[in-house]
Write a protein that holds these residues in place. Sequence first.
Motif, PDB file in Angstrom:
ATOM      1  N   MET A 136      32.858 -38.894 -17.759  1.00 31.05           N
ATOM      2  CA  MET A 136      31.748 -39.411 -18.582  1.00 31.05           C
ATOM      3  C   MET A 136      30.550 -39.807 -17.704  1.00 31.05           C
ATOM      4  N   PRO A 137      29.368 -39.313 -18.004  1.00 35.83           N
ATOM      5  CA  PRO A 137      28.199 -39.754 -17.226  1.00 35.83           C
ATOM      6  C   PRO A 137      27.866 -41.203 -17.581  1.00 35.83           C
ATOM      7  N   GLN A 138      27.122 -41.856 -16.718  1.00 36.04           N
ATOM      8  CA  GLN A 138      26.750 -43.243 -16.958  1.00 36.04           C
ATOM      9  C   GLN A 138      25.799 -43.337 -18.163  1.00 36.04           C
ATOM     10  N   TYR A 139      24.962 -42.312 -18.297  1.00 38.17           N
ATOM     11  CA  TYR A 139      24.036 -42.285 -19.431  1.00 38.17           C
ATOM     12  C   TYR A 139      24.477 -41.238 -20.439  1.00 38.17           C
ATOM     13  N   ILE A 140      24.539 -41.646 -21.693  1.00 43.60           N
ATOM     14  CA  ILE A 140      24.937 -40.713 -22.749  1.00 43.60           C
ATOM     15  C   ILE A 140      23.775 -39.752 -23.049  1.00 43.60           C
ATOM     16  N   ILE A 141      22.562 -40.294 -22.962  1.00 41.52           N
ATOM     17  CA  ILE A 141      21.377 -39.443 -23.150  1.00 41.52           C
ATOM     18  C   ILE A 141      20.480 -39.613 -21.925  1.00 41.52           C
ATOM     19  N   GLU A 142      20.012 -38.491 -21.396  1.00 43.12           N
ATOM     20  CA  GLU A 142      19.055 -38.539 -20.282  1.00 43.12           C
ATOM     21  C   GLU A 142      17.913 -37.582 -20.586  1.00 43.12           C
ATOM     22  N   ILE A 143      16.729 -38.142 -20.680  1.00 41.85           N
ATOM     23  CA  ILE A 143      15.554 -37.335 -20.991  1.00 41.85           C
ATOM     24  C   ILE A 143      14.581 -37.459 -19.833  1.00 41.85           C
ATOM     25  N   LYS A 144      14.091 -36.321 -19.355  1.00 44.77           N
ATOM     26  CA  LYS A 144      13.143 -36.364 -18.223  1.00 44.77           C
ATOM     27  C   LYS A 144      11.923 -35.526 -18.539  1.00 44.77           C
ATOM     28  N   GLU A 145      10.760 -36.151 -18.410  1.00 45.33           N
ATOM     29  CA  GLU A 145       9.477 -35.422 -18.525  1.00 45.33           C
ATOM     30  C   GLU A 145       9.425 -34.540 -19.777  1.00 45.33           C
ATOM     31  N   ILE A 186       8.009 -37.785 -21.743  1.00 42.82           N
ATOM     32  CA  ILE A 186       8.749 -39.063 -21.771  1.00 42.82           C
ATOM     33  C   ILE A 186      10.028 -39.005 -20.924  1.00 42.82           C
ATOM     34  N   ASP A 187      10.380 -40.159 -20.362  1.00 42.74           N
ATOM     35  CA  ASP A 187      11.644 -40.360 -19.638  1.00 42.74           C
ATOM     36  C   ASP A 187      12.443 -41.406 -20.409  1.00 42.74           C
ATOM     37  N   LEU A 188      13.719 -41.148 -20.585  1.00 38.18           N
ATOM     38  CA  LEU A 188      14.536 -42.071 -21.376  1.00 38.18           C
ATOM     39  C   LEU A 188      15.985 -41.996 -20.923  1.00 38.18           C
ATOM     40  N   GLN A 189      16.626 -43.145 -20.805  1.00 33.96           N
ATOM     41  CA  GLN A 189      18.053 -43.155 -20.469  1.00 33.96           C
ATOM     42  C   GLN A 189      18.786 -44.090 -21.412  1.00 33.96           C
ATOM     43  N   VAL A 190      19.781 -43.573 -22.068  1.00 33.51           N
ATOM     44  CA  VAL A 190      20.546 -44.379 -23.019  1.00 33.51           C
ATOM     45  C   VAL A 190      21.933 -44.655 -22.419  1.00 33.51           C
ATOM     46  N   LEU A 198      19.333 -34.087 -21.822  1.00 29.59           N
ATOM     47  CA  LEU A 198      20.783 -33.948 -21.650  1.00 29.59           C
ATOM     48  C   LEU A 198      21.507 -34.964 -22.525  1.00 29.59           C
ATOM     49  N   VAL A 199      22.556 -34.501 -23.209  1.00 30.75           N
ATOM     50  CA  VAL A 199      23.420 -35.395 -23.987  1.00 30.75           C
ATOM     51  C   VAL A 199      24.830 -35.204 -23.418  1.00 30.75           C
ATOM     52  N   PHE A 200      25.489 -36.287 -23.092  1.00 36.67           N
ATOM     53  CA  PHE A 200      26.780 -36.246 -22.382  1.00 36.67           C
ATOM     54  C   PHE A 200      26.659 -35.407 -21.112  1.00 36.67           C
ATOM     55  N   GLY A 201      25.498 -35.468 -20.470  1.00 37.08           N
ATOM     56  CA  GLY A 201      25.300 -34.746 -19.209  1.00 37.08           C
ATOM     57  C   GLY A 201      25.078 -33.253 -19.344  1.00 37.08           C
ATOM     58  N   LYS A 202      24.958 -32.765 -20.601  1.00 32.66           N
ATOM     59  CA  LYS A 202      24.797 -31.316 -20.793  1.00 32.66           C
ATOM     60  C   LYS A 202      23.633 -31.024 -21.733  1.00 32.66           C
ATOM     61  N   LYS A 203      23.142 -29.776 -21.679  1.00 32.03           N
ATOM     62  CA  LYS A 203      22.119 -29.365 -22.635  1.00 32.03           C
ATOM     63  C   LYS A 203      22.738 -29.282 -24.027  1.00 32.03           C
TER      64      LYS A 203
END
Length: 278
Positions: free
Chosen positions: A1-10, A30-34, A69-74
């Motif tokens: 499991m990645p630390q962030y469930i959602i990772e959004i970059k630029e 936008i950058d976002l980390q959930v 990325l959601v769960f570390g994947k596209k």
Amino acid sequence: MPQYIIEIKELRKYYGSGIRGLGILALDGIDLQVPEGSIFGLLGPNGAGKSTAIKILLGLSRQNSGLCLVFGKKVSPQLRKRIGYLPEAPYFYKFLTGFEMVRLSAELCGMARRDAASAARRALELVGLGDAADRRIGLYSKGMVQRVGLAQATVHNPDLVILDEPASGLDPIGAADMADSIRRLRGEGKTVLMSSHIMSEVESLCTDVAILSQGKIAASGNLDSLLERGKRTILELDGADGDKIKKISDYAESMGVSAKAAGKGGIPLEKYFRKVVR
Ligand code: ADP
């Protein structure tokens, strides 16, 4: 499991033509980390880009550039099965019962008919619709429709639940029930991303927020630190007049504590309303 469930970059999204600034820039890099296990509030005025971000997260819309990325994947149809989604104004077939609707959702997620039926019963029970499960949705109140929406968003036991304005149009009791359901989801270890306009709801419910404004992130982070919750204490005084309040503040100041009058205290209206009506 990645630390962030959602990772959004630029993340950038144009509607219409993105060439030379033509069209509408809905998300401006936008950058976002959930974090995993959070109740994450996506806030912002109308037109800020919240729905656009949610659509990209669900794979319903594509960005022009940037990473999501959601769960570390596209996002892919396979990944979509681990996500539950409640749209802002869910539309259900009025002639179906709540049970039939939620079972259908479960089947569409790939569950076998028998498993889908028992999962649907359980999901409806959890949102408090056990008794109304076999009534037609056309006879449900707005609050009940929203609860069926939550049941269909969670029937397949997703790890991430995305809720678009979950309390919109609900009365204070319906909104409080929805908040309880969202807390329960977190208690089960799920991550919740929700958009909302209702600040009191977000304040009491969310662990983390991002505030979107004109397609940009204006602020984001853990709510306790954004609101400086660890540093400030509200002291409620019952029966203190001006003179006593001054003495108390002078005493606080003498201990090196800065005291500011926060206005007249009282029970928040929302709490009072629930107490009287419930
Ligand atoms: P929010 O959900 O925060 O209200 P939206 O993501 O719906 O914001 O909208 C962000 C911006 O993108 C707004 O200026 C809106 O008018 C525009 N927009 C949203 N959807 C479309 C669309 N399908 N076509 C063109 N413009 C759109």
